[in-house]
Each structure stands twice: as structure tokens, then as C-alpha cells.
Design an enzyme around this catalytic site. Sequence first.
Site, short mmCIF file in Angstrom:
data_model
loop_
_atom_site.label_atom_id
_atom_site.label_comp_id
_atom_site.label_asym_id
_atom_site.label_seq_id
_atom_site.Cartn_x
_atom_site.Cartn_y
_atom_site.Cartn_z
N ASP A 267 0.76 -1.20 0.08
CA ASP A 267 0.11 -0.14 -0.03
C ASP A 267 0.92 1.19 -0.06
OD1 ASP A 267 -2.06 1.81 -0.03
OD2 ASP A 267 -3.27 0.76 1.72
C1 BGC Z 1 -4.90 3.20 -0.26
C2 BGC Z 1 -5.10 2.42 -1.25
C3 BGC Z 1 -4.93 2.93 -2.57
C4 BGC Z 1 -3.54 3.51 -2.60
C5 BGC Z 1 -3.21 4.47 -3.79
C6 BGC Z 1 -3.69 4.08 -0.13
O1 BGC Z 1 -3.85 5.26 0.65
O2 BGC Z 1 -5.02 2.57 0.95
O3 BGC Z 1 -5.99 1.68 -1.23
O4 BGC Z 1 -4.82 1.83 -3.46
O5 BGC Z 1 -3.43 4.55 -1.55
O6 BGC Z 1 -4.23 5.56 -4.33
#
Ligand code: BGC
Length: 736
Positions: A267
Site C-alpha cells: 500500500d
Molecule cells: C490506499 C489504497 C490505494 C493507494 C493508492 C492508499 O492510501 O489505502 O487503497 O490503492 O492509496 O491510491
Amino acid sequence: MKNIRKKVLLSVMLTLMTVTSQAQNIPVYLDPNQPIEARVKDALSKMTLEEKVALCTAQSKFSSHGVPRLGIPELWMSDGSHGVREEISWDSWTPAGWTNDACTGFPALSCLAATWNPKMAALYGKSIGEEFRYRHKDIMLGPGINIYRTPLNGRNYEYMGEDPYLTSQLVVQYIQNVQNNGVAVCVKHYLLNNQETWRDSVDVQISDRALHEIYLPAWKAAVEKGHAWSIMGSYNKIRGEHGCESQLTLNKILKTDWGFDGAVVSDWGGAHSTMASALGGLDIEMGTWTNGMDKGKTFAYDDYYLGRNYLKALKEGSIPMSNINDKASRILRLIFRTAMNTNRSYGSFGSQEHLNAAREIADEGIVLLKNDNKKRLLPIEAKRYKNILVIGENAIKQLTSGGGAAGLKVSKEISPLSALQTKYGEAIHYTMGYASGPTTYGHVAPSPYSADSLRDEAVKEAQKADLIIYIGGLNKNFRQDCESGDRESLNLPFKQDQLIEALSKVNKNIILTLLSGNAMAMPWKEKIPAIIQGWYLGSEAGNSLVDILSGDVNPSGKLPFTFPVKLADVGAHSFDAESYPGVNYKEIYKEDIFVGYRWNDSKNITALFPFGYGLSYTTFKYGKATFAKNTLTQNGEFKISIPITNTGKIKGKEVVQLYIGEENPSVPRPRKELKGFNKIELAPGETTNITFKITPDMLSFYDDAQQTWRNEPGKFKAYIGSSSTDIKSTIELTFK
Ligand code: BGC
């Protein structure tokens, strides 16, 4: 004969192509006719250590490196689950400002879960996969399959509810149909990202049984049956290790036990150290904490944990070469499956077909919670009303945007109010009734309006109306259904409870439609004759709601999670703060395996609306379940059948549900657990027989002492019903 001729021709062509490619000296890794594993091996053998390491980090906000010298392209990603996110700048979170990237908004995954229909999951996957492909994305960051543990979790709308079996059945179809487009899913957030409060640091303590029986099964299905090509590690900690660096969940369970051959993507900003992420099973590190340009010299992607320092550790020998060879192989495999997949179609974007799919899924997911028999306000009989008053901010608020990463820029979003105006014309009037602040991320912006004067105005108008259609619920503002913060309470926000109470005093003809991705308390439930749970429905939101309100479509959605009367009725909230949200960033899942309806069953708690519940405009009669035998042995199986009849006047769909529970288990077990379901459509008067196959694996539990799933001899019950509490037929069975 024709087929044989075709096959011979094809094989001659393939041989000719291979000969040609060999004659032209095309390297194996570039030859699409070669098996992927041979291509991976060949590419790897041609790469320098620096090139292999480069594959493991981001090169921009939403892309990771390829191998330019060998003509191996980078991987492009975009947030997904409900649509392709708008294009984001190379090095910052600012939207890139494109004018051709407005997508189709599909209903939120909580709505897909409420369809209880794997065919809808397949349609969803196919359609959204085509949109990603058209937008030249190799990886869709989604779908989300974290289990619904608490109704306060800000991201529940991005997930598929509280039950591992329901989630598993849907996610497999979703994944396969996305990946048919040569676009990888990146199933998120692995594992236990079940709340947004302290999501970066909360350390979850959990039993092996809860892990294996509740939180892991959908992931196992995603890997073993869906064949997901990538998985996103979560921010939170699991027994002391971050989700992106977990020996237990990544190396042991995912990669070793399940044989996952794809790549683990972090993540954004989820890695915390070079050693822990390199050795802990992370393959691609994506992030938030560099902009790569003006801060680039001291703080660039190369400074990521799997960048320069990882290379150094490999060169010094503190991390073995096998480690990078494994990561690079996984990433190459992912590239060959997607970016270098010469068989992929071109996809399509913003098509009418996709809008139709979004509407069909939304139509099937909307849940009719209450339709008082005496009043029978639903479906709306238009000719009865001259003055229909629509009240509520959600009748006009854009709900595809906001909420964090799953927020969308859509080409079209039909609001409930505009769809109602199209359907009922001049009979429709509107007043807002309540107001939230603007949609913001990371902080709550207050509403510029006075709640009292909005309410007074609505009450005044309500006195003159023949029918009220209230459209409220939550929204995707911070501390509602939104990333990076949990809800503050189970109650409706923006003083809606007071508004609904006040309205119910002046007008009894109220149809209440709540849009949300979460359960809400309904202290006024007895005073409101008709209630609909409407979710976030995407581009066709208004049209789908009107399909149900008007009766053009007969509702058939069923709740994918329990609506509790109060927060204390939820397992996670029945203990002290250690159980939610944690104390000093440590959280213990004290309710253990008793999540959702399993908790209600074990404590005899009546839900406001139970798991699996949803009404129809027609009625169904369940006959008695029959079976040829009721003794099951290891490797055996038997079938139960039950007749279902549509006893109403219109055609309708029903979800027939099978639950199984052990009578006197040797370890604590839920009274019953969902083990099968079947959504059927019946014409008025039509009867059909539904058959479920019962096999021993449906009776087993996870034995933590032996660290494996196990069956024990004993008595079981199979319950067939129309929800987790409305059981129509029960049979006893013995496992020997
Ligand atoms: C979120 C993810 C997301 C990623 C990219 C993170 O803050 O938890 O679900 O895919 O950002 O935007």
C-alpha cells in the site's frame, strides 16, 4: 472434421511463427509464443542486478519500473474497484487535469455484495476490466475484500461484507473477469485492515482460528481459484509485523502455503525498512512520501526501502541473491501477463454497455428493508400522488466522488432527484432537509447551512405533501464512508435522526432511502413505513433507485452484513477499547471467530436487520427440504433439495441460503455459518427445486493445535432460509 482441420492449421501456423521468430533471432522473453516461465527465466538471465532491483520500486505515483534496455515496459496502475480513477500527476497527488479520463462509475463493492449474485460479479469484473484496459492500465488497485468487523470502518463501502464465504464466491468471478482483459487485479488490503483509525500503525492480535476461519478464506479463494496476479499489503501490523513485511501472512501463508506466484505490491507508503520488507515478502514498493522532483535529490524513489539500500544489502551479501531473483521473477511474470500480453483486447471506456452493467448491478443490490403491509407505499403508484416531496441532501449530492482512493471522476452520474423528476415530472418537489459540509479528505468541513432552518423548511413542506421520498444516509466525507478515518457513531450524521423524527410527526407517508456503505442505527424505524438500503450506486444511481421505487424492477438485494440495533450489539464493540480501536496502537480481536451474524447467534442478539435479509415485491414459499441420506463420511457427499414457489403476482428473484452448524462441538463454534446460496428468478406461480451439495469440508473448523482444518464426528444441522434468521427448513445430519 472441421474442428480437426482448424486445429491442424493452427498448429502449422504456430510452428511457422516459432520458426520465423527463431529465424529472426527473437529472444525467448520477447516471444509471446513461449511459455511465460521460459520468458521469465530468459529475461532474468539477461538482467543486471541494478535492473532487477529497479523493478521493485515505484518510478512515479502510479507506475513502477520496467527494464528499458531490454524493451520491457513499466507497469501502470490505477485505483479501482468501482471505476478507473482519474489520471494523477507523475510525481504528486494532484490530478493531471486530463479531459478524457472520466470513467463509468460502477456501484460500490458493498452493493455488489448485496446482489448475492456471482453473475453480477462476473459482469462487474468484465466491464471494469475493459475500462482499465482502454485506459492502458496494467494493474487495477482493487478489489477490496477486508471483512466487515465494525460498522464504524470508513472503508466498508469498498469491501464485500462480513461473511468469508459470500466474499469468496463474488471475488473469484470479479478477478477472473478483470484479468481476462490482460489487466491484473491487486486485491487489497492484505490483511486485517478492518478499520481506518490508526490504520498505519495499529497492531492486530488475533487467534489462528479467527485468521483462518474469518479473515483468510476470501484471500485464499482469490489466489487459488481467482488466480489473482497481484496482492496489496496492508498498512496495519499483524502480530507485530506490518502487513507489507509479514513473514506470517506473506511468506508463509500467501507464498508458501497457497503457492501465490504473483507480486505483492505495498500500500502507498506501507514499507518501513529494507530488511523487513525485502525478507518479509514485499515485491513492489509504492509510496506517497516523495514527489521525485523538487525533493527528488534527497528523497527520490531510489531512496525507497527496496531501492538503493536494498541493492547495497544484496551486494554486501546481507540479503541473498535468491531474494531479488524471486522478486524480479514475480514482477516479470506480472509484466508478461499484462503489459507484454500481446493477446489482450483494446478494452472500451464509458460505453452504454458499461452504463447498462452498472445499472443492472445496482438494481440487483438495492435492498428493500421494510414495506409496511397496511400502507404498502412501495412500489409507488404514481397516480395516487400529486405532490411528492423529495427530501435529503443525498438526492442531489455527487456520491461517486470523495471517500479517498476509490473516489471517481465520472462521465455521468444520475442523481436520485433528476431520475425522480424524469419519472414523475411535475409531481416532484424538493427541499434539502439537512446538509453536510463539502466533500473533503482528511478533515471535516462544516456545513455552511443552518440545520434548524433546513429542518423547519422540510417539516413545513412535508405537511403539504401526499408522499415523502427521503434520500439520506451517510456520504463520502471524512469521518463518514471515507478512507483514513472511522465514523464517530452508528447514528445518522448531520442531525438526520431529529429530522426524520420531526417528519414522521407531520406525515405518515414516508419512503426512506438510505445511501451508505455501512449499517446505521434507526431509532425511528417503527414510525417509518418503507425503508430502502441503497448503497453508493455509481453512474446510474438515480435510475436504479427509481427502478426499485417505481417497481420497474423488483428488489432482490440481501444485506451482506448485519445492521445492529446499537453499537454494543457488535462483537468488536462488546469489549473494552483494546478490542476497538485498540490501546496504545495494540488491538485484540476479542470477539474472535464470532463476527457479524455469528456474534448475534452466539449471544442471542436480535439485529435491526439481519445478515442475508431483504424483501421483494412478491412473496416466496419454501417447501420442506428433502435428502436421500443424512450421514456423511470423509470423502462422501450428499444433496439436499428444497422447492421454492413464487406465490405473488409478479416475477422476482430470491436468494436461497444454506447455513450449517455443529450441534455439540468440541471447540466453540458459531451456531451456523453460510455454506451455500443460490439466486433464482421465478415467474408468478412458478416453483423450482434448489439443490445444495454437502461435503465434509463444509463441516470443518480450523484446529489451531494441529494447525490445519479438521472434521470431527458428530451431529450437525443444515438450515435453509431466506436470511440468516428466517430459516425455512432444517435437517439434521451426522458426520462419521
Ligand atoms: C490506499 C489504497 C490505494 C493507494 C493508492 C492508499 O492510501 O489505502 O487503497 O490503492 O492509496 O491510491
